[in-house]
Design a protein around this motif. Structure first.
Motif, PDB file in Angstrom:
ATOM      1  N   PHE A 266       0.923  -1.302   0.099  1.00  0.00           N
ATOM      2  CA  PHE A 266       0.078  -0.109  -0.294  1.00  0.00           C
ATOM      3  C   PHE A 266       0.718   1.779  -0.472  1.00  0.00           C
ATOM      4  O   PHE A 266       1.893   1.004   0.905  1.00  0.00           O
ATOM      5  N   SER A 267       0.705   1.862  -0.919  1.00  0.00           N
ATOM      6  CA  SER A 267       1.112   3.725  -0.452  1.00  0.00           C
ATOM      7  C   SER A 267      -0.216   4.768  -0.863  1.00  0.00           C
ATOM      8  O   SER A 267      -1.354   4.595  -2.065  1.00  0.00           O
ATOM      9  N   ALA A 268      -0.339   5.458  -0.262  1.00  0.00           N
ATOM     10  CA  ALA A 268      -1.473   6.492   0.000  1.00  0.00           C
ATOM     11  C   ALA A 268      -1.392   7.174  -1.209  1.00  0.00           C
ATOM     12  O   ALA A 268      -2.611   7.849  -1.769  1.00  0.00           O
ATOM     13  N   ALA A 269      -0.508   7.518  -2.223  1.00  0.00           N
ATOM     14  CA  ALA A 269      -0.132   8.613  -3.064  1.00  0.00           C
ATOM     15  C   ALA A 269      -0.814   7.651  -4.351  1.00  0.00           C
ATOM     16  O   ALA A 269      -1.358   8.419  -5.351  1.00  0.00           O
TER      17      ALA A 269
ATOM     18  N   ARG B 179      -5.411   9.982   6.409  1.00  0.00           N
ATOM     19  CA  ARG B 179      -6.249  10.288   6.918  1.00  0.00           C
ATOM     20  C   ARG B 179      -7.087  10.684   6.427  1.00  0.00           C
ATOM     21  O   ARG B 179      -8.621  10.381   6.698  1.00  0.00           O
ATOM     22  N   ASP B 180      -7.244  11.453   4.899  1.00  0.00           N
ATOM     23  CA  ASP B 180      -7.717  12.514   4.090  1.00  0.00           C
ATOM     24  C   ASP B 180      -8.309  11.044   3.174  1.00  0.00           C
ATOM     25  O   ASP B 180      -9.300  11.406   2.528  1.00  0.00           O
TER      26      ASP B 180
ATOM     27  N   GLN C 253     -17.171  13.355  -2.718  1.00  0.00           N
ATOM     28  CA  GLN C 253     -17.126  14.099  -0.892  1.00  0.00           C
ATOM     29  C   GLN C 253     -15.791  14.624  -1.180  1.00  0.00           C
ATOM     30  O   GLN C 253     -14.781  15.455  -0.446  1.00  0.00           O
ATOM     31  N   ALA C 254     -15.099  12.911  -1.221  1.00  0.00           N
ATOM     32  CA  ALA C 254     -12.777  13.662  -1.003  1.00  0.00           C
ATOM     33  C   ALA C 254     -12.587  14.661  -1.521  1.00  0.00           C
ATOM     34  O   ALA C 254     -11.608  15.443  -1.418  1.00  0.00           O
TER      35      ALA C 254
ATOM     36  N   VAL D  48      -1.408  14.601  -1.056  1.00  0.00           N
ATOM     37  CA  VAL D  48      -0.466  14.007  -1.851  1.00  0.00           C
ATOM     38  C   VAL D  48      -1.098  14.459  -3.508  1.00  0.00           C
ATOM     39  O   VAL D  48      -0.442  14.207  -4.123  1.00  0.00           O
ATOM     40  N   ALA D  49      -2.488  14.328  -3.383  1.00  0.00           N
ATOM     41  CA  ALA D  49      -3.056  13.675  -4.548  1.00  0.00           C
ATOM     42  C   ALA D  49      -2.911  15.644  -5.235  1.00  0.00           C
ATOM     43  O   ALA D  49      -3.532  15.659  -5.930  1.00  0.00           O
TER      44      ALA D  49
END
Length: 467
Positions: free
Chosen positions: A44-47, A75-76, A122-123, A448-449
């Motif tokens: 897993f990588s959040a980015a 967390r987002d 929503q995100a 990051v996004a």
């Protein structure tokens, strides 16, 4: 880089997992499916993801554990939990841990797509709102602090580091370099940003008035004191007091200020009781306070109390690369104020701006541009117009580094100049982190996004910033 949103899907029930994967692929999403939650979290990588969908009951790792791991990394990042055993207690637990939504088996493909669409919208809305707040806050933080030179970046880096540490700061530099703007940036970056920012010019008031202005007074303290009055120090309680030209403080005021810095309390003029307040002191001077200490006009103990952290602003002549950006900024402000449409300086006029000594620094540059725009009748400020405002030097050539800088093109608008400036900053930041977007985003204080979107927006190629 693709515009498609990316979904990480985890469900140990292989048939259901493949079905959901196909539904989401058909709906235009990029999907990576795992039947092992352990392997999914190992890789897993959040980015890499915009959404995570996970079953709750799986061998090796539960969906709630997956949720916790994801939230620890980002967390987002929204997470949808799938369960066949939904209870009120389980739903509350998942939502408390940060799940965006829960989907109960069995469900129709349309319901899955609907929940996914809502979560992603929503995100995105949350991130856009956060980015908007950040842009507004950055405008407050760095209003008129324009530039890309290394000298300015070093100052702003220090601002970011020391703003959160509630220590006294002394800002030094020549007159007109923007010391109050830096003090405001420190305030807005600090945990006192909800408090007031009060400023006083210590050289602009007589001694008796300055003491009353800073510390206030009691009724009857002197002739004309008809009522109690709060001073700036008390008015700034919970915030920041900025003492400009602090080297001009009279000795008796220096003594009172020193007591406050040591004891966090002071006495109003004519008062016998002390007043306690919580105020951060930021001071500034264009004078040599060490010389004042040597000659006895400035207290040595106060100097060291004020100068816990020093921020030195370089003169404009040492920030040549910033002059085109500053010129574009001031032209933009004047156009907004007076409804004019001046585009830029002609190239030979810009060369003069970049080689002028600027003894009055940024303040002088702003005034020169205002005067030029008041006289210029065309879309471009000419050398002749500039020559009516300043004495034109002879035989000086613009440095090559400035020729390559932004806004030298006559047709480059202000907004494009700032975009080019941001692109260069992001490229240098990514280079600093060896192309690691996660760590670069963390230092920049952005999601990051968001950084990925900016990389795409500015067309940054990996070979420009990665090792």
């Amino acid at each position: 880089m693709t515009d498609k949103q990316r979904i990480l899907l985890i469900d140990n029930e292989e048939g259901l997992c493949r079905m959901m994967e196909q539904v989401l692929l058909d709906s235009g999403y990029l999907v990576r499916a795992y039947t092992s939650p352990v392997k999914a979290m190992e890789e897993f990588s959040a980015a890499a993801w915009d959404l995570v969908i996970t079953d709750i009951k799986m061998p090796g790792m539960t969906g709630l554990e997956v949720l916790q791991r994801v939230k620890e990394k980002c967390r987002d990042l929204p997470v949808i939990i799938i369960t066949a055993y939904a209870t009120v207690e389980m739903s509350i637990q998942a939502l408390r841990k940060g799940a965006y939504d829960m989907l109960t088996k069995p469900f129709e493909p349309d319901e899955l797509v609907f929940r996914v669409k809502n979560a992603l919208q929503q995100a995105q809305l949350t991130e856009e709102n956060r980015e908007l707040r950040r842009e507004i806050e950055e405008k407050l933080q760095f209003d008129n602090i324009i530039g890309s030179s290394g000298a300015l970046r070093n100052v702003l880096d220090k601002v970011a580091k020391v703003a959160g540490r509630d220590t006294s700061i002394l800002i030094t530099g020549e007159s007109g370099t923007g010391k109050e703007l830096i003090a405001q940036a420190v305030h807005i970056h600090s945990n006192r940003k909800e408090g007031r920012f009060m400023a006083v010019n210590c050289g602009g008031l007589p001694e008796s008035i300055l003491e009353s202005e800073l510390f206030g007074y009691r009724k009857g303290a002197f002739t004309g004191a008809a009522e109690n009055r709060q001073g700036l120090l008390e008015a700034a309680d919970g915030g920041t007091l900025f003492l400009d030209e602090v080297g001009n403080l009279p000795m008796n005021v220096q003594k009172t200020l020193l007591r406050f810095l040591q004891e966090k309390e002071f006495r109003r003029v004519g008062d016998t009781n002390s007043t306690r307040v919580d105020v951060r002191i930021i001071s500034a001077t264009n004078a040599d306070l060490k010389e004042g200490v040597r000659t006895g006009t400035f207290r040595e103990d106060l100097y060291y109390r004020l100068n816990v952290v020093n921020l030195h602003l370089p003169p404009l002549r040492d920030r040549i690369d910033d002059i085109p950006l500053l010129a574009a900024h001031f032209i933009h402000l004047q156009n907004q104020k007076f409804g004019t449409a001046v585009k830029a300086f002609e190239r030979d006029a810009m060369q003069i701006l970049c080689t002028f000594e600027w003894p009055g620094n940024i303040r002088q540059l702003r005034n020169v541009i205002e005067a030029c725009m008041a006289m210029e009748a065309s879309d471009y400020i000419s050398l002749d117009t500039l020559g009516q405002v300043i004495d034109l030097p002879e035989g000086r050539i613009i440095p090559a580094t400035v020729q390559a800088g932004p806004v030298l093109s006559d047709d480059l608008p202000f907004t494009e100049a700032l975009e080019r400036f941001e692109r260069d900053l992001l490229r240098d930041l990514l280079k600093k982190h060896g192309g690691a977007v996660d760590s670069a985003a963390k230092e920049a204080g952005m999601n990051v996004a968001t950084l990925y979107r900016k990389i795409k927006r500015y067309g940054l190629r990996k070979e420009e910033y990665a090792d």
